[in-house]
Design a protein around this motif. Structure first.
Motif, PDB file in Angstrom:
ATOM      1  N   PHE A 174     -58.732  30.420  57.836  1.00  0.00           N
ATOM      2  CA  PHE A 174     -57.552  29.731  57.277  1.00  0.00           C
ATOM      3  C   PHE A 174     -57.986  28.438  56.581  1.00  0.00           C
ATOM      4  O   PHE A 174     -57.477  28.103  55.503  1.00  0.00           O
ATOM      5  CB  PHE A 174     -56.540  29.485  58.411  1.00  0.00           C
ATOM      6  N   HIS A 175     -58.946  27.735  57.164  1.00  0.00           N
ATOM      7  CA  HIS A 175     -59.378  26.456  56.603  1.00  0.00           C
ATOM      8  C   HIS A 175     -59.966  26.634  55.206  1.00  0.00           C
ATOM      9  O   HIS A 175     -59.673  25.884  54.294  1.00  0.00           O
ATOM     10  CB  HIS A 175     -60.427  25.803  57.501  1.00  0.00           C
ATOM     11  N   GLN A 176     -60.804  27.649  55.077  1.00  0.00           N
ATOM     12  CA  GLN A 176     -61.449  27.850  53.782  1.00  0.00           C
ATOM     13  C   GLN A 176     -60.428  28.297  52.731  1.00  0.00           C
ATOM     14  O   GLN A 176     -60.401  27.800  51.620  1.00  0.00           O
ATOM     15  CB  GLN A 176     -62.579  28.874  53.897  1.00  0.00           C
ATOM     16  N   ARG A 177     -59.580  29.218  53.124  1.00  0.00           N
ATOM     17  CA  ARG A 177     -58.608  29.758  52.165  1.00  0.00           C
ATOM     18  C   ARG A 177     -57.592  28.706  51.713  1.00  0.00           C
ATOM     19  O   ARG A 177     -57.234  28.650  50.533  1.00  0.00           O
ATOM     20  CB  ARG A 177     -57.899  30.980  52.755  1.00  0.00           C
ATOM     21  N   GLN A 178     -57.134  27.851  52.653  1.00  0.00           N
ATOM     22  CA  GLN A 178     -56.157  26.840  52.238  1.00  0.00           C
ATOM     23  C   GLN A 178     -56.805  25.858  51.259  1.00  0.00           C
ATOM     24  O   GLN A 178     -56.167  25.416  50.315  1.00  0.00           O
ATOM     25  CB  GLN A 178     -55.524  26.132  53.446  1.00  0.00           C
ATOM     26  N   GLY A 179     -58.083  25.553  51.468  1.00  0.00           N
ATOM     27  CA  GLY A 179     -58.776  24.634  50.573  1.00  0.00           C
ATOM     28  C   GLY A 179     -58.925  25.228  49.182  1.00  0.00           C
ATOM     29  O   GLY A 179     -58.624  24.579  48.170  1.00  0.00           O
ATOM     30  N   TYR A 180     -59.349  26.486  49.151  1.00  0.00           N
ATOM     31  CA  TYR A 180     -59.561  27.168  47.862  1.00  0.00           C
ATOM     32  C   TYR A 180     -58.231  27.285  47.114  1.00  0.00           C
ATOM     33  O   TYR A 180     -58.161  27.039  45.905  1.00  0.00           O
ATOM     34  CB  TYR A 180     -60.164  28.544  48.121  1.00  0.00           C
ATOM     35  N   GLU A 181     -57.182  27.617  47.847  1.00  0.00           N
ATOM     36  CA  GLU A 181     -55.872  27.779  47.204  1.00  0.00           C
ATOM     37  C   GLU A 181     -55.344  26.457  46.668  1.00  0.00           C
ATOM     38  O   GLU A 181     -54.734  26.406  45.594  1.00  0.00           O
ATOM     39  CB  GLU A 181     -54.885  28.405  48.195  1.00  0.00           C
ATOM     40  N   ALA A 182     -55.591  25.361  47.402  1.00  0.00           N
ATOM     41  CA  ALA A 182     -55.167  24.041  46.920  1.00  0.00           C
ATOM     42  C   ALA A 182     -55.875  23.712  45.607  1.00  0.00           C
ATOM     43  O   ALA A 182     -55.276  23.162  44.678  1.00  0.00           O
ATOM     44  CB  ALA A 182     -55.460  22.972  47.971  1.00  0.00           C
ATOM     45  N   LEU A 183     -57.160  24.105  45.520  1.00  0.00           N
ATOM     46  CA  LEU A 183     -57.925  23.850  44.289  1.00  0.00           C
ATOM     47  C   LEU A 183     -57.422  24.724  43.147  1.00  0.00           C
ATOM     48  O   LEU A 183     -57.317  24.263  42.000  1.00  0.00           O
ATOM     49  CB  LEU A 183     -59.415  24.097  44.533  1.00  0.00           C
ATOM     50  N   LEU A 184     -57.102  25.978  43.437  1.00  0.00           N
ATOM     51  CA  LEU A 184     -56.557  26.881  42.410  1.00  0.00           C
ATOM     52  C   LEU A 184     -55.304  26.265  41.797  1.00  0.00           C
ATOM     53  O   LEU A 184     -55.125  26.282  40.579  1.00  0.00           O
ATOM     54  CB  LEU A 184     -56.193  28.236  43.039  1.00  0.00           C
ATOM     55  N   THR A 185     -54.450  25.715  42.658  1.00  0.00           N
ATOM     56  CA  THR A 185     -53.214  25.090  42.186  1.00  0.00           C
ATOM     57  C   THR A 185     -53.530  23.917  41.261  1.00  0.00           C
ATOM     58  O   THR A 185     -52.939  23.781  40.186  1.00  0.00           O
ATOM     59  CB  THR A 185     -52.375  24.603  43.388  1.00  0.00           C
ATOM     60  N   MET A 186     -54.503  23.101  41.672  1.00  0.00           N
ATOM     61  CA  MET A 186     -54.858  21.950  40.834  1.00  0.00           C
ATOM     62  C   MET A 186     -55.461  22.396  39.497  1.00  0.00           C
ATOM     63  O   MET A 186     -55.223  21.776  38.460  1.00  0.00           O
ATOM     64  CB  MET A 186     -55.864  21.051  41.561  1.00  0.00           C
ATOM     65  N   MET A 187     -56.220  23.478  39.520  1.00  0.00           N
ATOM     66  CA  MET A 187     -56.854  23.968  38.286  1.00  0.00           C
ATOM     67  C   MET A 187     -55.811  24.496  37.298  1.00  0.00           C
ATOM     68  O   MET A 187     -56.074  24.588  36.106  1.00  0.00           O
ATOM     69  CB  MET A 187     -57.885  25.054  38.599  1.00  0.00           C
ATOM     70  N   GLY A 232     -53.082  22.921  36.882  1.00  0.00           N
ATOM     71  CA  GLY A 232     -52.288  21.734  36.535  1.00  0.00           C
ATOM     72  C   GLY A 232     -52.768  21.058  35.264  1.00  0.00           C
ATOM     73  O   GLY A 232     -53.123  21.727  34.289  1.00  0.00           O
ATOM     74  N   THR A 233     -52.816  19.742  35.289  1.00  0.00           N
ATOM     75  CA  THR A 233     -53.184  18.964  34.101  1.00  0.00           C
ATOM     76  C   THR A 233     -54.707  18.882  33.952  1.00  0.00           C
ATOM     77  O   THR A 233     -55.453  19.201  34.890  1.00  0.00           O
ATOM     78  CB  THR A 233     -52.653  17.526  34.218  1.00  0.00           C
ATOM     79  N   GLN A 234     -55.137  18.420  32.781  1.00  0.00           N
ATOM     80  CA  GLN A 234     -56.559  18.224  32.529  1.00  0.00           C
ATOM     81  C   GLN A 234     -57.142  17.242  33.553  1.00  0.00           C
ATOM     82  O   GLN A 234     -58.237  17.446  34.068  1.00  0.00           O
ATOM     83  CB  GLN A 234     -56.754  17.700  31.093  1.00  0.00           C
ATOM     84  N   ALA A 235     -56.375  16.205  33.851  1.00  0.00           N
ATOM     85  CA  ALA A 235     -56.843  15.189  34.810  1.00  0.00           C
ATOM     86  C   ALA A 235     -57.065  15.819  36.182  1.00  0.00           C
ATOM     87  O   ALA A 235     -58.042  15.498  36.879  1.00  0.00           O
ATOM     88  CB  ALA A 235     -55.818  14.056  34.906  1.00  0.00           C
ATOM     89  N   GLN A 236     -56.187  16.747  36.563  1.00  0.00           N
ATOM     90  CA  GLN A 236     -56.342  17.411  37.864  1.00  0.00           C
ATOM     91  C   GLN A 236     -57.582  18.303  37.876  1.00  0.00           C
ATOM     92  O   GLN A 236     -58.317  18.349  38.855  1.00  0.00           O
ATOM     93  CB  GLN A 236     -55.092  18.235  38.190  1.00  0.00           C
TER      94      GLN A 236
END
Lengths: 348, 104
Positions: A190-203, A205-209
């Protein structure tokens, strides 16, 4: 999280040993000891399990206490870099997830302290070893988490590296440690997947993210590779650990596995791993990667990383600040117990 | 479950150790899942809930003081369990029954 106990020497003094060596008085005791050693070796050779009350060599016990307690310390200190972000999480959903993850780390620490206690060391003594700096924890937590993207990267890469290390430990020859690791590994996914998914969401997003994610990956990548410990040639204690079935896979093999698993994940995410030498080697069937800065790793292990002092101070403060809670619970339990015995006397 | 006093001894200095057993669902036995330190039985139950059932792993918890467990000594393993080794007639597969009898 995981431990570097095979690779890294202890702080000044070393962890305290509660168990004392037995002085052999007679020849018959020596024969009994030799027989016990033979039985132990036979169990290890057959890939069997050793349980707490079974006879075991002092060195095996000592190695396990050191490894399991360091592993526990890593889980506990591992709460700090992410704990800093609980109050700064970008949404209620991310905040709830992060709280759950940090709570898991605390639970992992507890499973592991319990496993180490079965070897005869007290919880109090282990905590004292951590707080005084005699015992080490994983060096990865001595780096700062500078942005929200770091929280995602810690989940994806740091926990990803930890999983690589921890899965073989589920087959450890010491039963309580193996059982604790099975529980830990189930939750770690769960720890790894939640981290990866949070990054996917940011990717998305905006250029700054997106730049924030890339920056975090740049800062953590090499540190994660170093987490697996020095190259096999420089890890003299690994062989004995392998012989005892405590360590199952070598540092370099685990590191290679991690690199091979991470490269396609990075591609899907859309980030670049900061290593110009990183490329697929058809002949080896693995990715080649560049040289790790071991001087930087050892400087951090030896207390000179960016956050070593802050982490330990925060941990000691949390423990000290919680003293009144532990005292109050104990005082309440003692009062209740005294009341019950008084009532029993009246009844009798 | 009624909390039982850890040991009727004098007052405690440290939180004693408790063994935790969790029933994963109705109809399944309680199974040992780990241990924890707690000041008393009530606190042990609450902490066991937090530590061992965060993902709906249980519907019921037992806690008991680790000090209350009497365990057999591994050194007595042969003496205790060896007598069962040569009594294979206690297993149903020891008896050969003609195939036409079918399931028995």
């Amino acid at each position: 999280m995981y431990t570097q106990s095979f690779n890294v020497p202890d702080g000044p003094g070393g962890p305290t040993e509660t168990a004392t060596a037995v002085t052999l008085a007679s020849a018959s005791q020596q024969i009994a000891l030799a027989q016990a050693q033979l039985r132990f070796d036979a169990v290890i050779d057959a890939d069997g399990k050793i349980e707490p009350k079974d006879w075991m060599p002092q060195a095996y016990r000592k190695t396990l206490v050191r490894q399991i307690s360091q592993h526990a310390h890593s889980e506990i200190v591992g709460m700090l870099p992410e704990g800093n972000w609980i109050s700064r999480a970008p949404s209620l959903k991310r905040k709830a997830i992060l709280i759950a993850k940090v709570q898991d780390e605390c639970g992992h620490g507890l499973y592991l302290y319990s496993a180490a206690e079965t070897l005869g060391n007290s919880r109090e003594q282990m905590l004292e070893d951590l707080h005084s700096g005699r015992a080490k924890y994983s060096s990865i937590f001595n780096y700062p988490t500078l942005s929200w993207a770091d929280v995602g990267v810690v989940g994806w890469l740091v926990d990803g590296a930890a999983i690589m290390n921890q899965i073989p430990l589920c087959r450890c020859s010491y039963g309580p440690y193996a059982r604790a690791m099975i529980r830990v590994c189930k939750e770690e996914s769960f720890h790894q997947r939640q981290g990866y998914e949070a990054l996917l969401t940011m990717m998305q997003g905006t250029q700054a993210q997106r730049e924030m994610v890339q920056d975090a990956v740049n800062r953590w990548w090499w540190k994660c590779l170093a987490m697996f410990g020095p190259p096999d040639a420089d890890s003299p204690n690994s062989a004995q650990g392998m012989r005892w079935g405590i360590k199952r896979v070598s540092n370099d093999d685990l590191r290679q596995k991690f690199v091979d698993a991470t490269v396609p994940q990075a591609a899907v995410l859309g980030v670049t791993l900061p290593d110009p030498a990183l490329q697929w080697n058809e002949a080896r069937g693995h990715h080649d990667y560049g040289a790790i800065d071991w001087d930087e790793f050892w400087a951090t292990v030896n207390g000179n990383g960016p956050c070593n002092k802050e982490r330990l101070a925060t941990r000691v403060k949390a423990h000290t600040d919680g003293q009144w809670v532990r005292d109050a619970a104990l005082a309440y339990a003692n009062k209740q117990s005294a009341r019950r015995s008084a009532m029993n006397k009246v009844a009798a | 479950m009624t909390p039982s006093p850890p040991q009727a001894s004098a007052s405690l200095k440290e939180w004693p150790l408790w063994e935790v057993f969790v029933r994963s669902k109705q109809g399944i036995e309680h199974k040992h899942c780990g241990s924890l330190h707690a000041a008393d039985a009530q606190q042990a139950l609450q902490m066991a809930r937090d530590v061992y059932t965060r993902r709906q792993e249980g519907v019921s918890i037992w806690v008991l003081p680790s000090a209350a467990i009497t365990a057999s000594d591994p050194q007595d393993k042969d003496m205790l369990f060896e007598p069962a080794v040569d009594k294979i007639y206690r297993h149903p597969t020891f008896f050969v029954i003609p195939d036409e009898v079918g399931h028995m």
